[in-house]
Design a protein around this motif. Sequence first.
Motif, PDB file in Angstrom:
ATOM      1  N   UNK A 195       0.861  -1.182   0.000  1.00  0.00           N
ATOM      2  CA  UNK A 195       0.000   0.000   0.000  1.00  0.00           C
ATOM      3  C   UNK A 195       0.892   1.225   0.000  1.00  0.00           C
ATOM      4  N   UNK A 196       0.327   2.334  -0.437  1.00  0.00           N
ATOM      5  CA  UNK A 196       1.093   3.581  -0.443  1.00  0.00           C
ATOM      6  C   UNK A 196       1.319   4.054   0.988  1.00  0.00           C
ATOM      7  N   UNK A 197       2.278   4.947   1.154  1.00  0.00           N
ATOM      8  CA  UNK A 197       2.561   5.483   2.481  1.00  0.00           C
ATOM      9  C   UNK A 197       1.350   6.216   3.054  1.00  0.00           C
ATOM     10  N   UNK A 198       0.635   6.947   2.184  1.00  0.00           N
ATOM     11  CA  UNK A 198      -0.554   7.673   2.649  1.00  0.00           C
ATOM     12  C   UNK A 198      -1.596   6.693   3.171  1.00  0.00           C
ATOM     13  N   UNK A 199      -1.893   5.648   2.375  1.00  0.00           N
ATOM     14  CA  UNK A 199      -2.900   4.676   2.794  1.00  0.00           C
ATOM     15  C   UNK A 199      -2.444   3.924   4.044  1.00  0.00           C
ATOM     16  N   UNK A 200      -1.131   3.639   4.121  1.00  0.00           N
ATOM     17  CA  UNK A 200      -0.612   2.912   5.291  1.00  0.00           C
ATOM     18  C   UNK A 200      -0.881   3.687   6.583  1.00  0.00           C
ATOM     19  N   UNK A 201      -0.547   4.960   6.584  1.00  0.00           N
ATOM     20  CA  UNK A 201      -0.694   5.737   7.809  1.00  0.00           C
ATOM     21  C   UNK A 201      -2.146   6.094   8.097  1.00  0.00           C
ATOM     22  N   UNK A 202      -2.944   6.277   7.044  1.00  0.00           N
ATOM     23  CA  UNK A 202      -4.382   6.500   7.260  1.00  0.00           C
ATOM     24  C   UNK A 202      -5.008   5.272   7.904  1.00  0.00           C
ATOM     25  N   UNK A 203      -4.686   4.084   7.382  1.00  0.00           N
ATOM     26  CA  UNK A 203      -5.217   2.843   7.953  1.00  0.00           C
ATOM     27  C   UNK A 203      -4.684   2.631   9.369  1.00  0.00           C
ATOM     28  N   UNK A 204      -3.416   2.944   9.580  1.00  0.00           N
ATOM     29  CA  UNK A 204      -2.798   2.824  10.899  1.00  0.00           C
ATOM     30  C   UNK A 204      -3.579   3.646  11.929  1.00  0.00           C
ATOM     31  N   UNK A 205      -3.870   4.901  11.581  1.00  0.00           N
ATOM     32  CA  UNK A 205      -4.578   5.789  12.509  1.00  0.00           C
ATOM     33  C   UNK A 205      -6.033   5.373  12.696  1.00  0.00           C
TER      34      UNK A 205
END
Length: 522
Positions: free
Chosen positions: A211-221
Motif C-alpha cells: 500500500x502507499x505510504x498515505x494509505x498505510x498511515x491512514x489505515x494505521x490511525x
Amino acid sequence: MLLWFLPVFLVLIMVGLPVAFALLAAPFALLTLDDQARQLSVLYRNFYTGMDSFPLMALPFFMLAGEIMNRGGITTRLVEFSQAFMGHLRGGLAHVNILSSILFAGLSGSAVADTSALGSTLIPAMEKNGYSRKFAAAITAASSVIGPIIPPSGIMIIYAYVMGESVAALFLAGIVPGVMVGVGLMVMVRLMADRYDLPKAERIVTKDQSVSQVEYWVSFALLRINVAGLLMAVYSGLATTVGLAEINEAGDKIHALNLWVVFGALLAIAHVMLMGYRKKVSHDFRMVCKKAIAPLQTPIIILGGILVGVFTPTEASAIAVAYALVVSFLVLRSMTLKDLGQVLTRSALGTSAVLLLVGAAVAFKTVVSLSYAPQILSDYILSLSDNPLMLLFLINILLFVVGMFLDAGPAIIILGPILGPIFVDLGVHPVHFAIIMSVNLTVGLATPPMGLVLFVASTVSKEKVETIAKAILPFLAVEIFVIFLITYIPAISMTVPYVTGFLGCGPEVGFSACISPAPGGN
C-alpha cells in the motif's frame, strides 16, 4: 368507482408499463371517469411535492457514495478481506460471498448494486473453484437482499419519509436483522456443504501486496481510533457501575474524568493491543486488512455521526460522499477526474428513477385517500381476527406475495400508509412494523417469479432465471424464518434503537412498554 384503482394499476403493470407511469395513469383515468377531474390538480401537485423533500436528499447522496466506492475498486478489496477471514471454511467462497454482501451493504444500501458488483467478481470465481453456476448465482442473489436492510438503506429512507418516522431509528433497527440474515445464510451453506459436496477451501490471502505510504498511515490511525472508540463505548457503559460517573437530576451522565483524557489513554491501550496482535498474523494478512480499513469507515462514520448527534441522516449522506471522494482520489488514488463524469451520470440516472417513482407513488396516495381504501381494508383485516399475532402472520404472507411481483419501494409507498396505522393501533411499535415490512419486501427482491435481483443475477451469470429460482429456495426459507423471528420477537430489531435513545421513550417507560406499546399508542 375509485376502488378500481388497484386492479387497473395491476393490469397496467402486467402489460409492461413502467411502475411510475402506472402509478400515475391508473388514478388519472379513474378520476376522469369518476367525474372528479378537479382533483387532477391535486394529483399533479402531490407528484411534485412528493419529490420536493429534504429527507429524500439522502437518497441521491447515498447512491452517489456507493457509485464512487464501487468505481474506486472497493469491491475487490472487500472480497479479498472476506477471503482472508472466511475462505478456509467448507463452502468458503459461498461464505465469502455472504460476508462481502454484509460489508458492501454498509456502502451502497442497494440489492441490485450488490448483485451486480459482487456477482461479476464472485460468480466466475466460484464456478472456477468447482461450484455450479446456478448455486453461485443463487447465493449471490440471496445474500444481496442484506444490502437494503443494513444501513444505509434506500427503502428505509423512503418508508421514513412516507410514514413520518425517524430515519436514524430505522437505520439502527435494521442492523441486527441484517446480520441475522447473513448468519442464517452462512448456517445454511454449512448444512449444504456435505450434502452437495461443496468444494473445500483454504484461507486465501493475496501475496506480496503493498500500500502507499498515505494509505498505510491512514489505515494505521483509523484502526487505532476504531478500537479506542469501541473501548470508549464500553467505558461509558460501565462508568456509572464502577463509580466513575453519576446521573444528575436532569438525567445527564456526569463523568468524573475528562473524556478526552480517557480517550487518549484508551488510544494508547488500543495501540498496544494491535501491536501484540500484529505479531500473530502474516504480513500479507495485515496488508489485506489495511486495504479494507479505509472503505469500511463509511458505515462507521454514518452511524457514529448519527449516534453522537453530530449530523442528521441526510447530512450523513453528504458526509459519506465527501469521505468517498477523499478516499478514492487522495488515499487509494483509484479514481481520476475522468471517471467522475461517468459516476455522476450513473448516480443521477438512478436517483431520477427513484425520485420519479416516489413522486408518482405519493400522487397515487391521493386516490387511495379519496377511495376510502384504507378504512375498507382496515375493517376487512380486523374482521379476520382480533389476535394481533395472527394478523401479523397474515400480513407477512400478504407482503411476501406482494414482494413477488412488486419492487420494495413502490410496495412500501402504496401499502405503508394503509397497513402501518392498523398495526400501530393494535400495539405494534411503528419502527417495529417498519422493519417487518422493509425486510419482508426486501426478501421479495430475490423471490420468484419477478424478483429483480434474480434477473440481475441471471444477466451476470448467464444462467436462466428459472434455474436460479430453484436453487435459491433453501436460502429463501432461511430469510423467511428470520422475518418471522423479527416479527414475533420485537427485541431483535428494537434493542439497538432503544439503547441509543432513538425510539423516543424515557427511562421511566421501560424497555418492554417502549417496544410493545399499548394498543392505540406509540
